[in-house]
Motif scaffolding. Structure first.
Motif, PDB file in Angstrom:
ATOM      1  N   MET A 731       0.624  -0.967   0.345  1.00 26.02           N
ATOM      2  CA  MET A 731       0.227   0.174  -0.438  1.00 26.02           C
ATOM      3  C   MET A 731       0.794   0.981   0.317  1.00 26.02           C
ATOM      4  O   MET A 731       0.403   2.381  -0.966  1.00 26.02           O
ATOM      5  CB  MET A 731      -1.031   0.703   0.964  1.00 26.02           C
ATOM      6  CG  MET A 731      -1.781  -1.438   1.170  1.00 26.02           C
ATOM      7  SD  MET A 731      -3.243  -1.004  -0.360  1.00 26.02           S
ATOM      8  CE  MET A 731      -3.518   1.149  -0.530  1.00 26.02           C
ATOM      9  N   LEU A 783      -6.726  -9.021   1.282  1.00 20.56           N
ATOM     10  CA  LEU A 783      -6.901  -8.436   2.176  1.00 20.56           C
ATOM     11  C   LEU A 783      -8.063  -8.803   2.944  1.00 20.56           C
ATOM     12  O   LEU A 783      -7.963  -8.784   4.600  1.00 20.56           O
ATOM     13  CB  LEU A 783      -7.380  -6.457   2.254  1.00 20.56           C
ATOM     14  CG  LEU A 783      -8.146  -5.938   3.435  1.00 20.56           C
ATOM     15  CD1 LEU A 783      -6.909  -6.267   4.495  1.00 20.56           C
ATOM     16  CD2 LEU A 783      -9.033  -4.847   3.404  1.00 20.56           C
ATOM     17  N   LYS A 799      -8.842  -1.173  11.265  1.00 20.99           N
ATOM     18  CA  LYS A 799      -7.752  -1.628  10.445  1.00 20.99           C
ATOM     19  C   LYS A 799      -7.374  -1.780   8.864  1.00 20.99           C
ATOM     20  O   LYS A 799      -7.457  -1.275   8.032  1.00 20.99           O
ATOM     21  CB  LYS A 799      -6.571  -2.229  10.833  1.00 20.99           C
ATOM     22  CG  LYS A 799      -5.245  -2.564   9.807  1.00 20.99           C
ATOM     23  CD  LYS A 799      -4.410  -0.826   9.901  1.00 20.99           C
ATOM     24  CE  LYS A 799      -2.759  -1.200   8.728  1.00 20.99           C
ATOM     25  NZ  LYS A 799      -2.420  -0.084   8.848  1.00 20.99           N
ATOM     26  N   LEU A 803      -7.396   0.580   5.389  1.00 22.97           N
ATOM     27  CA  LEU A 803      -6.876   0.035   4.376  1.00 22.97           C
ATOM     28  C   LEU A 803      -7.820   0.148   3.267  1.00 22.97           C
ATOM     29  O   LEU A 803      -7.457   0.575   2.031  1.00 22.97           O
ATOM     30  CB  LEU A 803      -6.156  -1.227   4.083  1.00 22.97           C
ATOM     31  CG  LEU A 803      -4.875  -1.523   5.450  1.00 22.97           C
ATOM     32  CD1 LEU A 803      -4.823  -3.336   5.949  1.00 22.97           C
ATOM     33  CD2 LEU A 803      -3.828  -0.667   4.537  1.00 22.97           C
ATOM     34  N   GLN A 806      -8.406   3.642   1.933  1.00 20.47           N
ATOM     35  CA  GLN A 806      -6.499   4.353   1.525  1.00 20.47           C
ATOM     36  C   GLN A 806      -7.138   3.996   0.013  1.00 20.47           C
ATOM     37  O   GLN A 806      -6.655   4.347  -0.879  1.00 20.47           O
ATOM     38  CB  GLN A 806      -5.304   3.630   2.074  1.00 20.47           C
ATOM     39  CG  GLN A 806      -4.710   4.346   1.705  1.00 20.47           C
ATOM     40  CD  GLN A 806      -3.128   3.924   2.091  1.00 20.47           C
ATOM     41  OE1 GLN A 806      -3.125   2.849   2.896  1.00 20.47           O
ATOM     42  NE2 GLN A 806      -1.819   4.161   1.731  1.00 20.47           N
TER      43      GLN A 806
END
Length: 988
Positions: A731, A783, A799, A803, A806
């Motif tokens: 990432m 993920l 979390k 992600l 993002q």
């Protein structure tokens, strides 16, 4: 006794049948009788010269079959002895010439003119051959001859007659004997070979060192085009058969160059293993025969180079078994025949009669002159274009001629690769005395590496490894009959081979014998070849060349090499990369215990250059996976240093090194599920091999390459994939590529690149864009395949939410690039946007929505914000689908159904989730406006265009205005259709 066997009726009958078959293979129209060598040859049709090459293939085929019978152990000793005596006699009669003894040379001959090319102690006994050498031959076929490639010097007592045969006016000598030369010598060497029951190759060693009577070296240079067409054919044919001859010599005597093998213990008539006999057992001194083979390899390089030149210029030569290659018709078009035609140019010499002409006549004359000038200009353009087409056609035809000739040559035996381990070709001097692993200090004194012979052997090694380690079907008898290029010592498909029991391992057998005895029958030949390479130090030679190239290009004593030296180093490194890639890419090396055993020994030689270790321990322990990974790490470091330690403007060379490193990394994966682990600065575990690949890709992407470098998906796209895929933090890497690299592209001038990543420009934007999109989707998949994407803990889910937020934010930035910059919205970019964008939404619907359902109460605001952001991305996909429909783009239309389905699923699943959580008011439905990919509303554009057309029509007249209004109505209709489509999709 043997005398009784020799006189038995069966032996006599076999001899008679062989003699009968051999005599009837000879074409009836050709005779081996004496000919008039003083004839000028004007009665011979030039176009028919060489046409009977194929007639000799029947005799050559029979000789090859006899060779297989000898190797298969099917012939009794009396028949072998008879064959040896028969063909040695014929070989000496037809192909071998003798030199006069010093005492027998007449004084008048010694003082004869034109003897500058003949040494006094090497005067042929044949007056015909002597005339070729001193230039007094009256044979119109023959150019001047020269004794070339003489290894023994004045000690040679014989020479090989190639030019005399091919320049002969006798069809039998010119057309048939050259074709039989190599098959006959192969049969003779097989009968003499100790491996097949002979007395040793030393019986025919005079052929290894004797000179060849060939056309002069000048004949293959500037003087070639001055020769007549028949002389050009003779020169080209001479080099072709000389090249085949030298290849056959090397194939035969390479089995007498080993010094580390032991006699075969296999009994019976079974063919012995490769390398079962040493130089001494064959009757040679190891060092001497190795030097002679290296000399022949150098001669082979020269001959092949001369053959490339002559065969490209000689259109009347065709290799045996092939017809003449017709020249393209462009080479014979006469485009210059009408160049000076008066009709094609203005008549400047015509008398001036303008005074007597009327106004209409002067106008007609001016028009005629303008037409004549235009015709002349068009003619010049046509001539230039025709000349370029002619040059391209000629170049392509010459390349085809060269390819055909080189492909028809006698193939080199894979065993020839052991010459890489000879002292004469060693990079660091005396390779035979190198015991333990070689230190890098030895390579600091190296001043050169590679060369034509080394490149030829490395290419042969690459092909041998690729063929041996690639599982393939056996070659049938029919394939041999059709003349396919086969390896010289292939006995797997020998129909005459006596199949014996495999050798059993005993107490004195080394680990290679034990491994070969236990491996599969199909892989035994491949491992036997690797065994001979290991014994010959071939893979240790790869280490030497890797280390030498790294030192010369990147070491402390590196110099600014000239272009030729740099090219030689790069070519050597590329060959070594290919060999390592072939080894590490083969599943045969990692599938079984035998393969892993050989792989460990090979890696020890390539990584450390240890020649003495292999075969020294009869009972060696199995090498662990960790040790093999460590050795592969050493090899990868050498490759890495070569391609990144010093600047190279050759991106293809760098990609060869990257592919080699990637093959090593894949081999490590196959050996073990876990590769070497190390601790980085943050204390986190990371995989060494993937990290090295990502580091190398990053360096190459940040490098400035020459302007003429071709950058595309095959190189830049591959480097980007390695950078992101093997990055310790994907990432972070993706965010950097979007924010620091792609966002800078709209501000670049044409032809320039981003400062941090010079490989990113308007030209390569598509590769960067599609790679980031693809890995954003893959990162979403990863993920939800990880424990974090399956957690039910609200705190841990934060979390995952972060992600995803993002990722969607990066999608929005990517969407804005094509939306705000028309120059970046190319078809391929839109296609990748639709393809991977729809896949991202598919994964989001199938994985993220159920995850949101579990954590909706604790993360409601974050979830709704992500849905709103992703809905904006979905609008862009709608616009791309509509754009593809308007433009009738087939590729976009192909991806559209899957994208529409994903977008419909997104609407329905989100609506269902919100309804279930009593939050339906957060979502509303409206009819989308028809917009282009840049976000502009199509209706406004259509109306603006309509107003502009109406304004123009008013200036032109009422009739034109009516036509313009009709066009405006049609455009509005088109928009109405698009608007309905968007509305229907949104309603769905």
């Amino acid at each position: 006794g043997s005398a009784a066997v020799a006189s038995s009726p069966i032996v006599k009958e076999i001899r008679d049948m062989i003699q009968y078959a051999y005599s009837h293979c000879k074409p009836s129209g050709l005779s081996s009788g004496a000919v008039d060598t003083t004839s000028t040859g004007n009665n011979v049709n030039t176009s028919s010269v060489g046409s009977a090459f194929s007639d000799g293939s029947a005799m050559a085929f029979m000789l090859d079959e006899l060779c297989h019978a000898v190797r298969g152990g099917r012939l009794a000793a009396p028949i072998r002895e008879w064959l040896d005596e028969l063909f040695q006699g014929e070989f000496e009669t037809y192909y071998v010439g003798d030199f006069e003894e010093e005492s027998d040379v007449p004084q008048v001959t010694k003082g004869a003119v034109n003897m500058d090319r003949i040494t006094p102690d090497q005067i042929p006994t044949s007056s015909r051959d002597l005339a070729l050498l001193n230039g007094t031959s009256v044979n119109s076929f023959a150019p001047r001859g020269e004794l070339r490639f003489n290894i023994a010097g004045s000690e040679s007592i014989v020479y090989l007659k190639i030019l005399p045969l091919l320049s002969s006016h006798n069809g039998f000598e010119r057309e048939l004997l050259p074709v039989q030369l190599c098959p006959m010598f192969r049969l003779m060497s097989t009968i003499s070979d100790l491996r097949y029951g002979g007395k040793g190759l030393s019986e025919i060693d005079a052929m290894l060192e004797c000179p060849l009577l060939l056309p002069t070296a000048a004949s293959s240079g500037m003087d070639f085009e001055d020769l007549s067409s028949i002389q050009q054919w003779v020169v080209t044919s001479s080099y072709f058969f000389a090249t085949c001859w030298v290849r056959q010599l090397i194939n035969s005597f390479i089995y007498a160059a080993g010094d580390a093998a032991a006699p075969s213990s296999s009994g019976g008539s079974q063919a012995p293993a490769v390398g079962s006999f040493t130089s001494s057992s064959q009757g040679f001194n190891c060092d001497e025969v190795q030097k002679k083979i290296v000399s022949r390899l150098r001669a082979l390089v020269d001959l092949e180079e001369e053959l490339r030149f002559t065969t490209s210029k000689c259109f009347v030569f065709a290799p045996p078994g092939l017809d003449l290659l017709p020249a393209p018709k462009e080479l014979f078009d006469d485009d210059y025949s009408n160049d000076n035609n008066e009709e094609n140019r203005p008549n400047t010499n015509a008398p001036d009669k303008k005074k007597d002409m009327s106004k209409e006549e002067k106008k007609a004359l001016a028009i005629a002159k303008r037409k004549a000038i235009k015709r002349a200009k068009d003619r010049v353009k046509s001539l230039v274009k025709s000349k370029q087409q002619r040059l391209k056609a000629k170049q392509k035809h010459e390349e085809n001629l060269v390819y055909r000739s080189l492909a028809a040559l006698r193939p080199l035996d894979p065993q020839v690769c052991v010459a890489l381990g000879f002292e004469e070709l060693s990079v660091v001097g005396n390779a035979a005395t190198q015991g333990a692993s070689q230190g890098l200090s030895q390579f600091q004194q190296v001043t050169s590496c590679g060369g034509p012979v080394t490149a030829m052997l490395l290419n042969l090694l690459r092909k041998a490894l690729s063929d041996a380690l690639l599982e393939k079907k056996s070659v049938s008898f029919k394939a041999r009959m059709e003349g396919n290029n086969l390896e010289e010592d292939v006995d797997d498909d020998n129909p005459y081979m006596v199949k014996g029991q495999p050798p059993t391992a005993n107490a004195s057998a080394n680990f290679a014998d034990i491994a070969l005895a236990s491996c599969e029958e199909s892989a035994k030949k491949s491992f036997a070849l690797l065994d001979s390479f290991l014994k010959g130090g071939v893979f240790a030679s790869l280490y030497e060349h890797l280390a030498a190239v790294a030192e010369l290009r990147c070491g402390q004593n590196r110099r600014n090499h000239d272009a030729e030296t740099e090219s030689q180093l790069v070519e050597t490194a590329r060959c070594v990369f290919s060999c390592i890639k072939s080894l590490t890419s083969s599943e045969l090396m990692t599938r079984s215990a035998t393969g892993k055993t050989f792989l460990a020994s090979i890696l020890k030689q390539i990584a450390e250059g240890d020649r003495a270790d292999y075969g020294s321990d009869n009972k060696r322990r199995r090498t662990t996976t960790a040790t093999m990974n460590k050795l592969m790490g050493y090899v990868m470091d050498n490759v890495n240093e070569i391609i990144t330690g010093a600047y190279t403007g050759d991106l293809e060379f760098a990609m060869d090194g990257v592919e080699c490193m990637q093959a090593i990394e894949n081999c490590s994966k196959r050996l073990s599920d876990t590769a070497i682990e190390a601790k980085n600065d943050d204390g986190k575990a990371t995989l060494i091999f993937p990290a090295k690949l990502s580091e190398v890709a990053d360096k190459l992407l940040r490098q400035n390459w020459p302007e003429d470098t071709k950058m595309n998906k095959g190189n830049i796209g591959k480097l980007l994939s390695l950078l992101v895929e093997h990055s310790p933090n994907r990432m972070e890497t993706l965010s950097s590529l979007v924010n620091d690299v792609l966002q800078e592209v709209p501000h670049l001038d044409k032809g320039s690149g981003v400062a941090a990543f010079p490989t990113c420009s308007h030209h390569t934007f598509g590769s960067y864009y599609s790679t980031v999109l693809e890995y954003l989707w893959k990162e979403l998949v990863n993920l939800f395949n990880s424990p974090l994407g399956k957690t039910k803990d609200p705190d841990a889910a934060s979390k995952a939410m972060e992600l995803m937020h993002q990722m969607i934010g990066l999608l929005q930035l990517l969407s804005g690039l094509t939306k705000e910059n028309d120059s970046l919205a190319k078809k391929i970019v839109l296609l990748q946007q639709l393809k991977f964008g729809s896949r991202f939404i598919e994964t989001f619907v199938l994985k993220a929505i159920p995850f949101f359902q579990v954590h909706f109460q604790h993360h409601e605001e974050t979830i709704l914000d992500m849905i709103r952001l992703l809905q904006r991305w979905s609008h862009q996909l709608y616009h791309i689908i509509s754009h593809g429909k308007r433009e009738k783009d087939a590729n976009l239309a192909k991806e559209a159904p899957r994208a529409k389905k994903a977008l419909e699923m997104f609407i329905h699943k989100v609506k269902a989730m919100l309804k279930k959580n009593r939050c339906l008011t957060a979502m509303w439905t409206k009819t989308l406006k028809a917009k282009d990919i840049d976000g502009t509303t199509l209706k406004a554009e259509k109306e603006a265009e309509k107003d502009e057309e109406e304004q123009d029509s008013e200036n032109e007249g009422e009739d034109d205005a009516e036509d313009s209004e009709e066009d405006g109505d049609d455009a509005s209709g088109d928009f109405a259709d698009n608007s309905e489509d968007e509305h229907d999709t949104d309603e769905d």
